[in-house]
Motif scaffolding. Structure first.
Motif, PDB file in Angstrom:
ATOM      1  N   GLU A 219      11.110  -2.668   4.433  1.00  0.00           N
ATOM      2  CA  GLU A 219      11.199  -1.297   4.979  1.00  0.00           C
ATOM      3  C   GLU A 219      10.528  -0.265   4.073  1.00  0.00           C
ATOM      4  O   GLU A 219      10.129   0.802   4.534  1.00  0.00           O
ATOM      5  N   ASP A 220      10.354  -0.594   2.771  1.00  0.00           N
ATOM      6  CA  ASP A 220       9.665   0.335   1.867  1.00  0.00           C
ATOM      7  C   ASP A 220       8.168   0.431   2.149  1.00  0.00           C
ATOM      8  O   ASP A 220       7.497   1.335   1.626  1.00  0.00           O
ATOM      9  N   ALA A 221       7.639  -0.501   2.962  1.00  0.00           N
ATOM     10  CA  ALA A 221       6.209  -0.412   3.307  1.00  0.00           C
ATOM     11  C   ALA A 221       5.907   0.908   4.006  1.00  0.00           C
ATOM     12  O   ALA A 221       4.794   1.438   3.898  1.00  0.00           O
ATOM     13  N   ALA A 222       6.897   1.444   4.680  1.00  0.00           N
ATOM     14  CA  ALA A 222       6.710   2.722   5.393  1.00  0.00           C
ATOM     15  C   ALA A 222       6.501   3.883   4.420  1.00  0.00           C
ATOM     16  O   ALA A 222       6.027   4.950   4.819  1.00  0.00           O
ATOM     17  N   LEU A 223       6.851   3.699   3.143  1.00  0.00           N
ATOM     18  CA  LEU A 223       6.692   4.769   2.147  1.00  0.00           C
ATOM     19  C   LEU A 223       5.274   4.824   1.582  1.00  0.00           C
ATOM     20  O   LEU A 223       4.918   5.750   0.861  1.00  0.00           O
ATOM     21  N   VAL A 224       4.456   3.795   1.890  1.00  0.00           N
ATOM     22  CA  VAL A 224       3.144   3.674   1.259  1.00  0.00           C
ATOM     23  C   VAL A 224       2.148   4.688   1.814  1.00  0.00           C
ATOM     24  O   VAL A 224       1.996   4.839   3.024  1.00  0.00           O
ATOM     25  N   GLN A 225       1.492   5.395   0.896  1.00  0.00           N
ATOM     26  CA  GLN A 225       0.363   6.268   1.205  1.00  0.00           C
ATOM     27  C   GLN A 225      -0.832   5.710   0.454  1.00  0.00           C
ATOM     28  O   GLN A 225      -0.770   5.521  -0.757  1.00  0.00           O
ATOM     29  N   ARG A 226      -1.938   5.422   1.156  1.00  0.00           N
ATOM     30  CA  ARG A 226      -3.112   4.828   0.511  1.00  0.00           C
ATOM     31  C   ARG A 226      -4.343   5.624   0.878  1.00  0.00           C
ATOM     32  O   ARG A 226      -4.405   6.258   1.930  1.00  0.00           O
ATOM     33  N   LEU A 227      -5.353   5.547  -0.008  1.00  0.00           N
ATOM     34  CA  LEU A 227      -6.590   6.284   0.245  1.00  0.00           C
ATOM     35  C   LEU A 227      -7.647   5.394   0.877  1.00  0.00           C
ATOM     36  O   LEU A 227      -8.679   5.886   1.326  1.00  0.00           O
ATOM     37  N   GLY A 228      -7.428   4.087   0.880  1.00  0.00           N
ATOM     38  CA  GLY A 228      -8.363   3.150   1.484  1.00  0.00           C
ATOM     39  C   GLY A 228      -7.716   1.789   1.532  1.00  0.00           C
ATOM     40  O   GLY A 228      -6.599   1.613   1.047  1.00  0.00           O
ATOM     41  N   ARG A 229      -8.409   0.829   2.141  1.00  0.00           N
ATOM     42  CA  ARG A 229      -7.852  -0.530   2.207  1.00  0.00           C
ATOM     43  C   ARG A 229      -8.972  -1.543   2.154  1.00  0.00           C
ATOM     44  O   ARG A 229     -10.072  -1.292   2.659  1.00  0.00           O
ATOM     45  N   ILE A 230      -8.687  -2.652   1.487  1.00  0.00           N
ATOM     46  CA  ILE A 230      -9.679  -3.728   1.377  1.00  0.00           C
ATOM     47  C   ILE A 230      -9.054  -5.035   1.844  1.00  0.00           C
ATOM     48  O   ILE A 230      -7.837  -5.220   1.724  1.00  0.00           O
ATOM     49  N   PRO A 231      -9.895  -5.953   2.371  1.00  0.00           N
ATOM     50  CA  PRO A 231      -9.380  -7.268   2.751  1.00  0.00           C
ATOM     51  C   PRO A 231      -9.406  -8.210   1.548  1.00  0.00           C
ATOM     52  O   PRO A 231      -9.794  -7.813   0.437  1.00  0.00           O
ATOM     53  N   GLN A 232      -8.995  -9.444   1.751  1.00  0.00           N
ATOM     54  CA  GLN A 232      -9.183 -10.479   0.741  1.00  0.00           C
ATOM     55  C   GLN A 232     -10.320 -11.391   1.208  1.00  0.00           C
ATOM     56  O   GLN A 232     -10.718 -11.342   2.376  1.00  0.00           O
ATOM     57  N   PHE A 233     -10.849 -12.190   0.265  1.00  0.00           N
ATOM     58  CA  PHE A 233     -12.037 -12.993   0.556  1.00  0.00           C
ATOM     59  C   PHE A 233     -11.819 -14.448   0.173  1.00  0.00           C
ATOM     60  O   PHE A 233     -11.112 -14.743  -0.799  1.00  0.00           O
ATOM     61  N   ARG A 234     -12.434 -15.343   0.932  1.00  0.00           N
ATOM     62  CA  ARG A 234     -12.429 -16.767   0.614  1.00  0.00           C
ATOM     63  C   ARG A 234     -13.827 -17.150   0.148  1.00  0.00           C
ATOM     64  O   ARG A 234     -14.819 -16.559   0.596  1.00  0.00           O
ATOM     65  N   VAL A 235     -13.904 -18.123  -0.766  1.00  0.00           N
ATOM     66  CA  VAL A 235     -15.208 -18.595  -1.225  1.00  0.00           C
ATOM     67  C   VAL A 235     -15.657 -19.736  -0.311  1.00  0.00           C
ATOM     68  O   VAL A 235     -14.963 -20.751  -0.189  1.00  0.00           O
ATOM     69  N   VAL A 236     -16.796 -19.520   0.366  1.00  0.00           N
ATOM     70  CA  VAL A 236     -17.354 -20.544   1.256  1.00  0.00           C
ATOM     71  C   VAL A 236     -18.831 -20.708   0.892  1.00  0.00           C
ATOM     72  O   VAL A 236     -19.581 -19.728   0.902  1.00  0.00           O
ATOM     73  N   ASP A 237     -19.238 -21.945   0.546  1.00  0.00           N
ATOM     74  CA  ASP A 237     -20.633 -22.219   0.156  1.00  0.00           C
ATOM     75  C   ASP A 237     -21.106 -21.252  -0.934  1.00  0.00           C
ATOM     76  O   ASP A 237     -22.224 -20.726  -0.862  1.00  0.00           O
ATOM     77  N   GLY A 238     -20.270 -20.999  -1.912  1.00  0.00           N
ATOM     78  CA  GLY A 238     -20.663 -20.154  -3.043  1.00  0.00           C
ATOM     79  C   GLY A 238     -20.751 -18.674  -2.731  1.00  0.00           C
ATOM     80  O   GLY A 238     -21.233 -17.896  -3.542  1.00  0.00           O
ATOM     81  N   GLU A 239     -20.293 -18.292  -1.540  1.00  0.00           N
ATOM     82  CA  GLU A 239     -20.308 -16.864  -1.185  1.00  0.00           C
ATOM     83  C   GLU A 239     -18.920 -16.389  -0.785  1.00  0.00           C
ATOM     84  O   GLU A 239     -18.112 -17.178  -0.293  1.00  0.00           O
TER      85      GLU A 239
END
Ligand SMILES: Nc1ncnc2[nH]cnc12
Length: 217
Positions: free
Chosen positions: A177-197
């Motif tokens: 429920e504390d997620a509702a308190l979050v204020q952010r200026l931007g957001r990024i995803p996460q990445f998987r390494v596939v074929d060295g990229e």
């Protein structure tokens, strides 16, 4: 530092495009790295001003940040709120912290068990106070959850949780429920390494990140 292609991930942070270098963590994972301490005073000022604007109406009395990368955020948000004193939660035990309040950081991404420490002599700064907790990035949510537990143990009310970026989506479940308190200026995803990229991990992408912007007019 092991860099990986593509070299950068561009993210909007408080209205300005910021290029984050891509860093390979291990065989499978890569991140878009935000090193706020390396980004200069203008960046620190801008994010501090933008986060302070989100919290000003809540009239916080003190800002709490976690070492290390949360320190400039706490200082700049405090400055833009017109507050002199701020409070830093430490990660490593210092000599003067022999008698600290302690919370484990339940992180699945770090190899070593971590903890957050609050100097007991600073409890009076928090007791009965209206507090905003800040950090550089909220990813697993484990650090922010531990910081909120510490601040509440010290008798404070948490008005909000400010961050430059959220990363992925795991933090929502960790903070509940504390997620509702979050204020952010931007957001990024996460990445998987596939074929060295580095490839965007679709499972880490918030639904609203891929949803087209509503067409105005
Ligand atoms: N992308 C990121 N940059 C800097 N610190 C982080 N901590 C967790 N994710 C991070």
């Amino acid at each position: 530092m092991r860099l990986i292609a593509p070299d950068y991930y561009d993210v909007d942070i408080a209205g300005e495009t910021t290029s984050l270098p891509m860093l390979q963590l291990d065989d499978q994972r890569a991140i878009a790295l935000l090193m706020d301490i390396d980004m200069g005073l203008a960046f620190a000022d801008r994010v501090g001003r933008a986060l302070a604007a989100r919290f000003a109406a809540m009239t916080p009395e003190i800002v709490v940040g976690s070492a290390t990368l949360g320190i400039p955020v706490a200082m700049e948000v405090s400055r833009h709120l017109g507050l002199d004193k701020y409070l830093i939660l430490q990660k490593s035990p210092k000599f003067h912290l022999a008698d600290a309040l302690e919370e484990p950081v339940r992180s699945i991404t770090s190899d070593k068990p971590q903890r957050l420490l609050l100097d007991r002599r600073q409890i009076p700064l928090l007791q009965g106070r209206r507090v905003v907790v800040v950090d550089d990035v909220i990813a697993t949510g484990a650090s922010m959850a531990a910081a909120m537990r510490l601040v509440r143990r010290a008798g404070a009310t948490v008005l909000g949780a400010g961050t430059i970026l959220t990363e992925g989506i795991a933090w929502r479940e960790a903070l509940a429920e504390d997620a509702a308190l979050v204020q952010r200026l931007g957001r990024i995803p996460q990445f998987r390494v596939v074929d060295g990229e580095a490839r965007l991990d679709p499972a880490s992408v918030e639904a609203e990140m891929t949803r087209p912007e509503p067409v105005s007019g």
